[in-house]
Scaffold this motif. Structure first.
Motif, mmCIF file in Angstrom:
data_model
loop_
_atom_site.group_PDB
_atom_site.id
_atom_site.type_symbol
_atom_site.label_atom_id
_atom_site.label_comp_id
_atom_site.label_asym_id
_atom_site.label_seq_id
_atom_site.Cartn_x
_atom_site.Cartn_y
_atom_site.Cartn_z
ATOM 1 N N GLU A 128 17.227 7.052 -15.778
ATOM 2 C CA GLU A 128 17.901 7.934 -14.817
ATOM 3 C C GLU A 128 16.901 8.753 -13.998
ATOM 4 O OE1 GLU A 128 20.727 6.760 -17.908
ATOM 5 O OE2 GLU A 128 18.694 7.612 -17.999
ATOM 6 N N GLU A 129 15.776 9.108 -14.616
ATOM 7 C CA GLU A 129 14.763 9.889 -13.898
ATOM 8 C C GLU A 129 14.094 9.058 -12.808
ATOM 9 O OE1 GLU A 129 12.588 12.966 -16.602
ATOM 10 O OE2 GLU A 129 13.177 11.304 -17.916
ATOM 11 N N PHE A 130 13.910 7.771 -13.076
ATOM 12 C CA PHE A 130 13.336 6.896 -12.054
ATOM 13 C C PHE A 130 14.336 6.645 -10.929
ATOM 14 C CE2 PHE A 130 10.310 5.694 -15.490
ATOM 15 C CZ PHE A 130 9.135 5.944 -14.800
ATOM 16 N N CYS A 131 15.618 6.592 -11.263
ATOM 17 C CA CYS A 131 16.656 6.466 -10.225
ATOM 18 C C CYS A 131 16.666 7.721 -9.354
ATOM 19 C CB CYS A 131 18.034 6.264 -10.854
ATOM 20 S SG CYS A 131 18.235 4.691 -11.717
ATOM 21 N N PHE A 132 16.565 8.879 -10.005
ATOM 22 C CA PHE A 132 16.604 10.164 -9.301
ATOM 23 C C PHE A 132 15.461 10.288 -8.297
ATOM 24 C CE2 PHE A 132 15.023 14.566 -9.070
ATOM 25 C CZ PHE A 132 16.129 15.191 -8.503
ATOM 26 N N ILE A 133 14.270 9.819 -8.693
ATOM 27 C CA ILE A 133 13.088 9.968 -7.836
ATOM 28 C C ILE A 133 13.213 9.133 -6.559
ATOM 29 C CG2 ILE A 133 11.553 8.106 -8.648
ATOM 30 C CD1 ILE A 133 10.428 11.760 -8.406
ATOM 31 N N THR A 134 14.141 8.158 -6.550
ATOM 32 C CA THR A 134 14.388 7.358 -5.337
ATOM 33 C C THR A 134 15.591 7.896 -4.563
ATOM 34 O OG1 THR A 134 15.924 5.785 -6.371
ATOM 35 C CG2 THR A 134 13.578 5.287 -6.550
ATOM 36 N N ASP A 135 16.008 9.133 -4.861
ATOM 37 C CA ASP A 135 17.229 9.716 -4.269
ATOM 38 C C ASP A 135 18.447 8.870 -4.608
ATOM 39 O OD1 ASP A 135 16.036 11.941 -3.131
ATOM 40 O OD2 ASP A 135 15.545 10.886 -1.274
ATOM 41 N N ASN A 136 18.415 8.290 -5.811
ATOM 42 C CA ASN A 136 19.510 7.448 -6.311
ATOM 43 C C ASN A 136 19.833 6.284 -5.372
ATOM 44 O OD1 ASN A 136 20.148 8.841 -8.826
ATOM 45 N ND2 ASN A 136 20.792 10.539 -7.510
ATOM 46 N N THR A 137 18.777 5.748 -4.748
ATOM 47 C CA THR A 137 18.938 4.556 -3.904
ATOM 48 C C THR A 137 19.376 3.373 -4.761
ATOM 49 O OG1 THR A 137 17.174 5.363 -2.463
ATOM 50 C CG2 THR A 137 17.757 3.031 -2.262
ATOM 51 N N TYR A 138 18.908 3.353 -6.011
ATOM 52 C CA TYR A 138 19.243 2.260 -6.932
ATOM 53 C C TYR A 138 19.982 2.814 -8.139
ATOM 54 C CZ TYR A 138 15.483 0.407 -4.065
ATOM 55 O OH TYR A 138 14.703 0.059 -2.991
ATOM 56 N N GLY A 172 0.813 -1.212 0.000
ATOM 57 C CA GLY A 172 0.000 0.000 0.000
ATOM 58 C C GLY A 172 0.846 1.261 0.000
ATOM 59 N N ILE A 173 1.905 1.253 0.816
ATOM 60 C CA ILE A 173 2.811 2.409 0.895
ATOM 61 C C ILE A 173 3.507 2.620 -0.450
ATOM 62 C CG2 ILE A 173 4.927 3.283 1.989
ATOM 63 C CD1 ILE A 173 4.018 1.732 4.532
ATOM 64 N N LEU A 174 3.901 1.519 -1.086
ATOM 65 C CA LEU A 174 4.568 1.594 -2.396
ATOM 66 C C LEU A 174 3.638 2.210 -3.441
ATOM 67 C CD1 LEU A 174 6.891 0.882 -4.380
ATOM 68 C CD2 LEU A 174 5.815 -1.372 -4.653
ATOM 69 N N VAL A 175 2.404 1.716 -3.517
ATOM 70 C CA VAL A 175 1.445 2.229 -4.506
ATOM 71 C C VAL A 175 1.142 3.701 -4.234
ATOM 72 C CG1 VAL A 175 -0.910 2.025 -5.406
ATOM 73 C CG2 VAL A 175 0.431 -0.044 -4.955
ATOM 74 N N ASP A 176 0.993 4.050 -2.956
ATOM 75 C CA ASP A 176 0.732 5.439 -2.574
ATOM 76 C C ASP A 176 1.853 6.354 -3.079
ATOM 77 O OD1 ASP A 176 -1.143 7.122 -0.910
ATOM 78 O OD2 ASP A 176 0.716 7.592 0.141
ATOM 79 N N TRP A 177 3.096 5.901 -2.927
ATOM 80 C CA TRP A 177 4.249 6.682 -3.399
ATOM 81 C C TRP A 177 4.282 6.748 -4.928
ATOM 82 C CZ3 TRP A 177 8.827 4.826 -5.934
ATOM 83 C CH2 TRP A 177 9.830 5.797 -6.090
ATOM 84 N N LEU A 178 3.924 5.645 -5.585
ATOM 85 C CA LEU A 178 3.926 5.624 -7.052
ATOM 86 C C LEU A 178 2.883 6.581 -7.640
ATOM 87 C CD1 LEU A 178 4.450 1.803 -7.708
ATOM 88 C CD2 LEU A 178 6.057 3.643 -8.258
ATOM 89 N N VAL A 179 1.803 6.808 -6.907
ATOM 90 C CA VAL A 179 0.809 7.804 -7.338
ATOM 91 C C VAL A 179 1.475 9.180 -7.400
ATOM 92 C CG1 VAL A 179 -1.316 9.021 -6.677
ATOM 93 C CG2 VAL A 179 -1.187 6.529 -6.464
ATOM 94 N N GLU A 180 2.292 9.489 -6.385
ATOM 95 C CA GLU A 180 3.007 10.768 -6.356
ATOM 96 C C GLU A 180 4.019 10.856 -7.500
ATOM 97 O OE1 GLU A 180 4.699 10.969 -2.449
ATOM 98 O OE2 GLU A 180 2.813 11.593 -1.514
ATOM 99 N N VAL A 181 4.689 9.738 -7.786
ATOM 100 C CA VAL A 181 5.659 9.704 -8.890
ATOM 101 C C VAL A 181 4.950 9.954 -10.223
ATOM 102 C CG1 VAL A 181 7.329 8.284 -10.158
ATOM 103 C CG2 VAL A 181 7.222 8.141 -7.662
ATOM 104 N N SER A 182 3.802 9.303 -10.408
ATOM 105 C CA SER A 182 3.060 9.471 -11.667
ATOM 106 C C SER A 182 2.589 10.914 -11.833
ATOM 107 C CB SER A 182 1.867 8.506 -11.733
ATOM 108 O OG SER A 182 0.867 8.869 -10.810
#
Length: 231
Positions: free
Chosen positions: A66-76, A2-12
């Motif tokens: 790279e943009e998806f990496c950036f949105i995770t604070d470059n965790t991955y 649930g937390i993951l999906v909630d965060w992905l809504v913000e990313v989208s």
């Protein structure tokens, strides 16, 4: 989840992705997790990878890795995302087409709008809001996407107008559902709308509290009458 999906809504929202991308992302996550074990700390990696795949499938101009990496604070790293992408696609056999609740909602709303002289934007936003709420709730995985979409239209119409039954022969024809078929899902969806469980996940509610969505997240539906489900 649930937390993951909630965060992905913000990313989208951040990357201005279409709703179909979000729905497909959640579908891919659930499909992969149904047969594969992922450590909790790598769930976010799976989430952005599935959104990357869904973006390539649905978007005209998809965000770069790279943009998806950036949105995770470059965790991955870029390499980790590409490795995960390969794992997910190989597991899926590159079969990405799937009817989501959004697919059905688009058709059902067209049928619902037929009873209005001019199309109701409020109805469209509210039905989309209700359907999106189900994405973060694990309990709704047991319902077919078409039933979720039909229930969202039913509850949206009931929320906006209690002067007549929200279901009519046109909707029954195009959805192939009677009100009695939708009862359990509609009740569960209303509980979600009214947030009876006090769910702290707030991204979807915050999104639809905006003026551009006519603040439909601030609306609440009155008690459902048993007569609404009699056929």
């Amino acid at each position: 989840r649930g937390i993951l999906v909630d965060w992905l809504v913000e990313v989208s929202e951040e990357y201005k992705l279409v709703a179909d991308t979000l729905y497909l992302t959640v579908y891919l996550i659930d499909l992969f997790l149904s047969q594969n074990y992922i450590e909790r700390q790598r769930l976010q990696l799976l989430g952005i990878t599935c959104m990357l795949i869904a973006s390539k499938y649905e978007e005209i101009c998809a965000p770069r890795v790279e943009e998806f990496c950036f949105i995770t604070d470059n965790t991955y790293t870029r390499g980790e995302v590409l490795t995960m992408e390969s794992q997910v696609l190989n597991y899926l056999g590159f079969q990405l087409s799937a009817p989501t609740a959004k697919t059905f909602l688009r058709r059902f709303l067209r049928a619902a709008q037929a009873s209005y002289k001019t199309p109701s934007l409020e109805l469209e936003f509210l039905a989309n809001y209700l359907a999106e709420l189900t994405l973060a709730d694990y309990e709704f995985l047991k319902f077919l996407p078409s039933i979720v979409a039909a229930s969202a239209v039913f509850l949206a119409r009931w929320t906006l107008d209690q002067s007549s039954n929200p279901w009519n022969p046109t909707l029954e024809h195009y959805t192939n559902y009677k009100p009695s078929d939708l009862k359990i899902t509609i009740i569960a969806l209303q509980n979600l709308q009214l947030n009876t469980n006090g769910c702290p996940l707030n991204a979807i509610r915050a999104k639809y509290r905006q003026e551009k969505f006519k603040c439909v997240a601030t609306l609440s539906s009155p008690e459902l009458l048993q007569t609404l489900f009699q056929t």
